[in-house]
Design a protein around this motif. Structure first.
Motif, PDB file in Angstrom:
ATOM      1  N   LEU A  15      44.597 -74.489 -77.480  1.00 35.59           N
ATOM      2  CA  LEU A  15      45.005 -74.504 -78.806  1.00 35.59           C
ATOM      3  C   LEU A  15      46.604 -73.691 -78.760  1.00 35.59           C
ATOM      4  N   SER A  16      47.910 -74.172 -78.934  1.00 36.45           N
ATOM      5  CA  SER A  16      49.009 -73.288 -78.927  1.00 36.45           C
ATOM      6  C   SER A  16      49.560 -74.336 -80.226  1.00 36.45           C
ATOM      7  N   VAL A  17      50.601 -73.434 -80.268  1.00 34.90           N
ATOM      8  CA  VAL A  17      51.841 -74.544 -81.311  1.00 34.90           C
ATOM      9  C   VAL A  17      52.872 -73.337 -81.238  1.00 34.90           C
ATOM     10  N   SER A  18      53.848 -73.393 -80.795  1.00 31.51           N
ATOM     11  CA  SER A  18      55.178 -72.664 -81.051  1.00 31.51           C
ATOM     12  C   SER A  18      56.343 -73.546 -81.760  1.00 31.51           C
ATOM     13  N   GLU A  19      57.236 -73.194 -82.309  1.00 30.31           N
ATOM     14  CA  GLU A  19      58.393 -73.093 -83.169  1.00 30.31           C
ATOM     15  C   GLU A  19      58.039 -74.789 -82.547  1.00 30.31           C
ATOM     16  N   ASP A  20      58.420 -75.008 -81.499  1.00 30.71           N
ATOM     17  CA  ASP A  20      58.798 -76.631 -81.556  1.00 30.71           C
ATOM     18  C   ASP A  20      57.702 -77.365 -79.896  1.00 30.71           C
ATOM     19  N   THR A  21      56.425 -76.836 -79.583  1.00 30.62           N
ATOM     20  CA  THR A  21      55.802 -77.687 -78.772  1.00 30.62           C
ATOM     21  C   THR A  21      54.528 -76.553 -79.185  1.00 30.62           C
ATOM     22  N   LEU A  22      53.389 -77.655 -78.857  1.00 29.45           N
ATOM     23  CA  LEU A  22      52.439 -77.938 -78.916  1.00 29.45           C
ATOM     24  C   LEU A  22      51.741 -78.227 -77.240  1.00 29.45           C
ATOM     25  N   ARG A  23      50.591 -77.025 -77.498  1.00 29.04           N
ATOM     26  CA  ARG A  23      49.813 -76.960 -75.639  1.00 29.04           C
ATOM     27  C   ARG A  23      48.449 -76.915 -76.143  1.00 29.04           C
ATOM     28  N   VAL A  24      48.266 -78.017 -75.040  1.00 27.15           N
ATOM     29  CA  VAL A  24      46.481 -77.878 -75.579  1.00 27.15           C
ATOM     30  C   VAL A  24      45.481 -78.143 -73.907  1.00 27.15           C
ATOM     31  N   THR A  25      44.529 -77.813 -73.687  1.00 24.71           N
ATOM     32  CA  THR A  25      43.824 -78.305 -72.426  1.00 24.71           C
ATOM     33  C   THR A  25      42.321 -79.230 -73.190  1.00 24.71           C
ATOM     34  N   LEU A  26      42.458 -81.222 -72.723  1.00 24.95           N
ATOM     35  CA  LEU A  26      41.413 -81.814 -73.378  1.00 24.95           C
ATOM     36  C   LEU A  26      41.166 -82.349 -71.634  1.00 24.95           C
ATOM     37  N   SER A  27      39.825 -82.637 -71.843  1.00 24.89           N
ATOM     38  CA  SER A  27      39.228 -83.552 -71.217  1.00 24.89           C
ATOM     39  C   SER A  27      39.184 -84.540 -70.979  1.00 24.89           C
ATOM     40  N   PHE A  28      39.631 -85.338 -69.597  1.00 23.96           N
ATOM     41  CA  PHE A  28      40.314 -86.789 -69.287  1.00 23.96           C
ATOM     42  C   PHE A  28      38.860 -86.622 -68.049  1.00 23.96           C
ATOM     43  N   ASN A  29      38.443 -87.641 -68.191  1.00 20.41           N
ATOM     44  CA  ASN A  29      37.414 -87.790 -66.865  1.00 20.41           C
ATOM     45  C   ASN A  29      36.502 -86.556 -66.701  1.00 20.41           C
ATOM     46  N   ASN A  30      36.329 -86.463 -67.079  1.00 15.62           N
ATOM     47  CA  ASN A  30      35.121 -85.084 -66.929  1.00 15.62           C
ATOM     48  C   ASN A  30      36.129 -83.527 -65.895  1.00 15.62           C
ATOM     49  N   LYS A  31      36.932 -83.896 -66.278  1.00 13.42           N
ATOM     50  CA  LYS A  31      38.815 -83.029 -65.994  1.00 13.42           C
ATOM     51  C   LYS A  31      39.288 -82.172 -66.886  1.00 13.42           C
ATOM     52  N   GLN A  32      38.974 -80.906 -66.365  1.00 13.38           N
ATOM     53  CA  GLN A  32      39.861 -80.037 -68.072  1.00 13.38           C
ATOM     54  C   GLN A  32      41.774 -80.380 -67.323  1.00 13.38           C
ATOM     55  N   GLU A  33      42.327 -80.706 -68.230  1.00 15.85           N
ATOM     56  CA  GLU A  33      43.891 -81.525 -68.037  1.00 15.85           C
ATOM     57  C   GLU A  33      44.965 -80.435 -69.471  1.00 15.85           C
ATOM     58  N   ASN A  34      45.600 -80.097 -68.334  1.00 13.56           N
ATOM     59  CA  ASN A  34      47.124 -78.853 -69.583  1.00 13.56           C
ATOM     60  C   ASN A  34      47.797 -80.042 -70.333  1.00 13.56           C
ATOM     61  N   LEU A  35      47.546 -79.970 -71.411  1.00 15.38           N
ATOM     62  CA  LEU A  35      48.607 -80.767 -71.680  1.00 15.38           C
ATOM     63  C   LEU A  35      49.977 -79.810 -72.634  1.00 15.38           C
ATOM     64  N   VAL A  36      51.198 -80.431 -72.211  1.00 15.59           N
ATOM     65  CA  VAL A  36      52.456 -79.426 -73.290  1.00 15.59           C
ATOM     66  C   VAL A  36      53.352 -80.390 -73.997  1.00 15.59           C
ATOM     67  N   ILE A  37      53.856 -80.757 -74.925  1.00 19.18           N
ATOM     68  CA  ILE A  37      53.805 -81.934 -76.301  1.00 19.18           C
ATOM     69  C   ILE A  37      55.359 -81.241 -76.583  1.00 19.18           C
ATOM     70  N   PRO A  38      55.911 -81.461 -76.890  1.00 23.40           N
ATOM     71  CA  PRO A  38      56.527 -80.656 -77.754  1.00 23.40           C
ATOM     72  C   PRO A  38      56.634 -81.862 -78.554  1.00 23.40           C
ATOM     73  N   LEU A  39      56.971 -80.991 -80.073  1.00 27.78           N
ATOM     74  CA  LEU A  39      56.811 -81.533 -81.390  1.00 27.78           C
ATOM     75  C   LEU A  39      57.626 -82.556 -81.662  1.00 27.78           C
ATOM     76  N   GLU A  40      58.460 -82.669 -81.198  1.00 22.88           N
ATOM     77  CA  GLU A  40      59.613 -83.847 -80.885  1.00 22.88           C
ATOM     78  C   GLU A  40      59.232 -84.872 -80.529  1.00 22.88           C
ATOM     79  N   ALA A  41      58.390 -85.351 -79.313  1.00 29.19           N
ATOM     80  CA  ALA A  41      57.723 -86.364 -78.971  1.00 29.19           C
ATOM     81  C   ALA A  41      56.773 -87.105 -79.467  1.00 29.19           C
ATOM     82  N   ILE A  42      56.333 -86.569 -81.116  1.00 30.68           N
ATOM     83  CA  ILE A  42      54.951 -86.742 -81.376  1.00 30.68           C
ATOM     84  C   ILE A  42      56.055 -88.058 -82.232  1.00 30.68           C
ATOM     85  N   THR A  43      55.368 -89.660 -81.971  1.00 31.78           N
ATOM     86  CA  THR A  43      55.712 -90.009 -83.111  1.00 31.78           C
ATOM     87  C   THR A  43      54.406 -90.516 -84.338  1.00 31.78           C
ATOM     88  N   THR A  44      53.395 -89.989 -84.092  1.00 32.77           N
ATOM     89  CA  THR A  44      52.345 -90.216 -85.704  1.00 32.77           C
ATOM     90  C   THR A  44      51.227 -89.248 -85.325  1.00 32.77           C
TER      91      THR A  44
END
Length: 160
Positions: free
Chosen positions: A75-104
């Motif tokens: 898990l990390s966050v920069s000025e404008d981006t969230l990065r995290v690794t989560l497990s989906f169906n027992n597989k580790q996946e990296n997600l990159v999410i701009p903070l502006e993409a967050i709705t809730t």
């Protein structure tokens, strides 16, 4: 209606996104959520800069909610981006999410939630549909009965 040259709506939205950034940064530094805290983060999967595996984008073509509670890493966050690794169906996946993409952003442990709307360059909202009675669409209730803070209250005050 007076023209809002200062764009208070955008100032408030940036400030509230700063709350999200700070909460995530705190958890990233500690490498765990304190106490019973956990985050529900809903984001637009088709927003520019969002990086999710193609099978998740197909499953959630518009919006997706992730939960940061027990099983997350990198898990990390920069000025404008969230990065995290989560497990989906027992597989580790990296997600990159701009903070502006967050709705809730919600933390049900303390009944806290923020809801954001995408603001277009012309100053209007993103054309969200109404609730059928001519009024604005009502925000969804986050888990745990948390109150949702929307920016509509600030926008209406600055437009009067």
């Amino acid at each position: 209606m007076a023209e809002d040259l200062l764009r208070y709506d955008r100032m408030v939205e940036r400030a509230l996104r700063g709350v999200v950034r700070e909460a995530i940064a705190h958890v990233a530094r500690q490498k765990a959520l304190p106490g019973d805290h956990h985050f529900f983060i809903t984001f637009l999967t088709d927003f520019p800069g969002v990086q999710v595996p193609s099978y998740l984008r197909q499953q959630y073509p518009e919006e997706m909610t992730i939960v940061l509670q027990y099983q997350f890493s990198d898990l990390s966050v920069s000025e404008d981006t969230l990065r995290v690794t989560l497990s989906f169906n027992n597989k580790q996946e990296n997600l990159v999410i701009p903070l502006e993409a967050i709705t809730t952003f919600a933390d049900p442990a303390v009944s806290f939630a923020l809801q954001f709307q995408t603001i277009t360059e012309d100053g209007g909202d993103d054309g969200e549909e109404d609730d059928g009675d001519g009024g604005p669409r009502k925000p969804p209730r986050p888990p745990g009965g948390a109150e949702v803070v929307t920016l509509d209250a600030f926008r209406k005050k600055t437009q009067e």
